[in-house]
Design a protein around this motif. Sequence first.
Motif, PDB file in Angstrom:
ATOM      1  N   VAL A 130      -1.802  70.642  10.266  1.00  0.00           N
ATOM      2  CA  VAL A 130      -1.313  71.987   9.970  1.00  0.00           C
ATOM      3  C   VAL A 130      -1.788  72.384   8.582  1.00  0.00           C
ATOM      4  CG1 VAL A 130       0.777  73.352   9.538  1.00  0.00           C
ATOM      5  CG2 VAL A 130       0.676  71.789  11.493  1.00  0.00           C
ATOM      6  N   VAL A 131      -2.378  73.589   8.492  1.00  0.00           N
ATOM      7  CA  VAL A 131      -2.871  74.078   7.206  1.00  0.00           C
ATOM      8  C   VAL A 131      -2.134  75.315   6.728  1.00  0.00           C
ATOM      9  CG1 VAL A 131      -5.169  73.082   7.450  1.00  0.00           C
ATOM     10  CG2 VAL A 131      -4.755  75.399   8.271  1.00  0.00           C
ATOM     11  N   GLY A 132      -1.381  75.954   7.595  1.00  0.00           N
ATOM     12  CA  GLY A 132      -0.628  77.153   7.233  1.00  0.00           C
ATOM     13  C   GLY A 132       0.298  77.511   8.374  1.00  0.00           C
ATOM     14  N   LEU A 133       1.252  78.368   8.090  1.00  0.00           N
ATOM     15  CA  LEU A 133       2.212  78.731   9.125  1.00  0.00           C
ATOM     16  C   LEU A 133       2.040  80.179   9.536  1.00  0.00           C
ATOM     17  CD1 LEU A 133       5.520  77.045   7.973  1.00  0.00           C
ATOM     18  CD2 LEU A 133       3.768  76.155   9.482  1.00  0.00           C
ATOM     19  N   PRO A 134       2.417  80.461  10.752  1.00  0.00           N
ATOM     20  CA  PRO A 134       2.763  79.541  11.834  1.00  0.00           C
ATOM     21  C   PRO A 134       1.517  78.935  12.458  1.00  0.00           C
ATOM     22  CG  PRO A 134       2.878  81.794  12.632  1.00  0.00           C
ATOM     23  CD  PRO A 134       2.536  81.867  11.162  1.00  0.00           C
ATOM     24  N   GLU A 135       1.714  77.824  13.142  1.00  0.00           N
ATOM     25  CA  GLU A 135       0.667  77.220  13.965  1.00  0.00           C
ATOM     26  C   GLU A 135       1.298  76.776  15.267  1.00  0.00           C
ATOM     27  OE1 GLU A 135      -2.196  74.481  12.460  1.00  0.00           O
ATOM     28  OE2 GLU A 135      -2.286  75.479  10.514  1.00  0.00           O
ATOM     29  N   THR A 136       0.566  76.970  16.345  1.00  0.00           N
ATOM     30  CA  THR A 136       1.064  76.623  17.676  1.00  0.00           C
ATOM     31  C   THR A 136       0.018  75.788  18.396  1.00  0.00           C
ATOM     32  OG1 THR A 136       2.345  78.667  17.756  1.00  0.00           O
ATOM     33  CG2 THR A 136       1.945  77.557  19.855  1.00  0.00           C
ATOM     34  N   PHE A 137       0.481  74.736  19.048  1.00  0.00           N
ATOM     35  CA  PHE A 137      -0.370  73.834  19.806  1.00  0.00           C
ATOM     36  C   PHE A 137       0.045  73.878  21.272  1.00  0.00           C
ATOM     37  CE2 PHE A 137      -0.325  72.358  15.497  1.00  0.00           C
ATOM     38  CZ  PHE A 137      -1.576  71.807  15.261  1.00  0.00           C
ATOM     39  N   VAL A 138      -0.943  73.839  22.154  1.00  0.00           N
ATOM     40  CA  VAL A 138      -0.684  73.680  23.582  1.00  0.00           C
ATOM     41  C   VAL A 138      -0.948  72.208  23.882  1.00  0.00           C
ATOM     42  CG1 VAL A 138      -1.336  74.342  25.931  1.00  0.00           C
ATOM     43  CG2 VAL A 138      -1.399  76.048  24.088  1.00  0.00           C
ATOM     44  N   VAL A 139       0.052  71.541  24.474  1.00  0.00           N
ATOM     45  CA  VAL A 139      -0.029  70.105  24.736  1.00  0.00           C
ATOM     46  C   VAL A 139       0.198  69.879  26.225  1.00  0.00           C
ATOM     47  CG1 VAL A 139       0.941  67.836  24.151  1.00  0.00           C
ATOM     48  CG2 VAL A 139       0.876  69.645  22.421  1.00  0.00           C
ATOM     49  N   ASP A 140      -0.713  69.122  26.857  1.00  0.00           N
ATOM     50  CA  ASP A 140      -0.561  68.861  28.294  1.00  0.00           C
ATOM     51  C   ASP A 140       0.549  67.842  28.536  1.00  0.00           C
ATOM     52  OD1 ASP A 140      -1.600  66.259  27.982  1.00  0.00           O
ATOM     53  OD2 ASP A 140      -3.537  66.752  28.867  1.00  0.00           O
ATOM     54  N   GLY A 141       0.864  67.597  29.792  1.00  0.00           N
ATOM     55  CA  GLY A 141       1.968  66.715  30.158  1.00  0.00           C
ATOM     56  C   GLY A 141       1.777  65.264  29.779  1.00  0.00           C
ATOM     57  N   ASP A 142       0.541  64.877  29.456  1.00  0.00           N
ATOM     58  CA  ASP A 142       0.271  63.507  29.015  1.00  0.00           C
ATOM     59  C   ASP A 142       0.309  63.373  27.493  1.00  0.00           C
ATOM     60  OD1 ASP A 142      -0.121  62.603  31.646  1.00  0.00           O
ATOM     61  OD2 ASP A 142      -2.207  63.299  31.611  1.00  0.00           O
ATOM     62  N   GLY A 143       0.572  64.482  26.807  1.00  0.00           N
ATOM     63  CA  GLY A 143       0.656  64.435  25.350  1.00  0.00           C
ATOM     64  C   GLY A 143      -0.662  64.676  24.652  1.00  0.00           C
ATOM     65  N   ASN A 144      -1.634  65.267  25.357  1.00  0.00           N
ATOM     66  CA  ASN A 144      -2.928  65.565  24.747  1.00  0.00           C
ATOM     67  C   ASN A 144      -2.961  67.018  24.267  1.00  0.00           C
ATOM     68  OD1 ASN A 144      -4.205  63.002  25.348  1.00  0.00           O
ATOM     69  ND2 ASN A 144      -4.081  63.665  27.481  1.00  0.00           N
ATOM     70  N   ILE A 145      -3.471  67.222  23.074  1.00  0.00           N
ATOM     71  CA  ILE A 145      -3.578  68.574  22.531  1.00  0.00           C
ATOM     72  C   ILE A 145      -4.735  69.284  23.220  1.00  0.00           C
ATOM     73  CG2 ILE A 145      -4.091  69.949  20.477  1.00  0.00           C
ATOM     74  CD1 ILE A 145      -2.637  67.796  18.841  1.00  0.00           C
ATOM     75  N   LEU A 146      -4.437  70.431  23.823  1.00  0.00           N
ATOM     76  CA  LEU A 146      -5.458  71.225  24.494  1.00  0.00           C
ATOM     77  C   LEU A 146      -6.040  72.287  23.576  1.00  0.00           C
ATOM     78  CD1 LEU A 146      -3.703  71.751  27.940  1.00  0.00           C
ATOM     79  CD2 LEU A 146      -5.367  69.988  27.285  1.00  0.00           C
ATOM     80  N   MET A 147      -5.205  72.861  22.723  1.00  0.00           N
ATOM     81  CA  MET A 147      -5.686  73.877  21.781  1.00  0.00           C
ATOM     82  C   MET A 147      -4.699  74.052  20.650  1.00  0.00           C
ATOM     83  SD  MET A 147      -4.929  77.761  23.078  1.00  0.00           S
ATOM     84  CE  MET A 147      -5.067  78.359  21.411  1.00  0.00           C
ATOM     85  N   ARG A 148      -5.189  74.670  19.604  1.00  0.00           N
ATOM     86  CA  ARG A 148      -4.390  74.999  18.433  1.00  0.00           C
ATOM     87  C   ARG A 148      -4.649  76.452  18.088  1.00  0.00           C
ATOM     88  NH1 ARG A 148      -6.768  74.946  13.163  1.00  0.00           N
ATOM     89  NH2 ARG A 148      -5.178  75.069  11.577  1.00  0.00           N
ATOM     90  N   HIS A 149      -3.589  77.153  17.754  1.00  0.00           N
ATOM     91  CA  HIS A 149      -3.747  78.525  17.264  1.00  0.00           C
ATOM     92  C   HIS A 149      -3.104  78.608  15.892  1.00  0.00           C
ATOM     93  CE1 HIS A 149      -4.135  82.822  17.079  1.00  0.00           C
ATOM     94  NE2 HIS A 149      -2.877  82.870  16.688  1.00  0.00           N
ATOM     95  N   ALA A 150      -3.892  78.955  14.892  1.00  0.00           N
ATOM     96  CA  ALA A 150      -3.386  79.149  13.535  1.00  0.00           C
ATOM     97  C   ALA A 150      -3.112  80.629  13.344  1.00  0.00           C
ATOM     98  CB  ALA A 150      -4.411  78.667  12.515  1.00  0.00           C
TER      99      ALA A 150
END
Length: 180
Positions: A136-156
């Motif tokens: 995380v470099v600034g707020l807000p930040e949102t991550f989409v995480v699949d059901g296995d706990g893998n990060i699919l994307m990040r939106h800053a």
Amino acid sequence: MKINPLLILPPVLLAGFVAFVAVGNFREDRDDLPSARAGHPAPMVELSQLEDLPLFTDDMLRSGELTLVNFWASWCPPCRAEAPVVEALAEEGFTVLGVNYRDEPDRAMDFLDELGNPFTAIGADPRARMGLDWGVVGLPETFVVDGDGNILMRHAGPITEEVVEERLRPVIERAQGGAS
């Protein structure tokens, strides 16, 4: 009259630096910062309890259900701006897990009391340890995480309706095999 080249160099360098910064600040994709974590397992969740709210735990990211992880704080104006959109995502049925980042617990609770609590579970990251692990470099930040706990994307940056339609939904639909 002969001009000394060393007198011209500083203004030329300064003008180049100003142009570089200006171009970087006005790029349309500046909220599309790459994440070294995309495609990899999410770092461990290590949060402290925020009042009596359900605690966001690591198991929740690996429960088989797609989740959104939202880093926010009461002192963050863009977090306030995105609150209604995050609430709408939760009302639509998305699991939204919250990380209250470098905040005072009383102020965080006031924020949630005023703007609503869209989070299925939440935790506090007062020293930004989890935020550092997640990049995380600034707020807000949102991550989409699949059901296995893998990060699919990040939106800053703040989640807007446009961001939901143009960035989040396509990733979510791909993760769900085209179903919406």
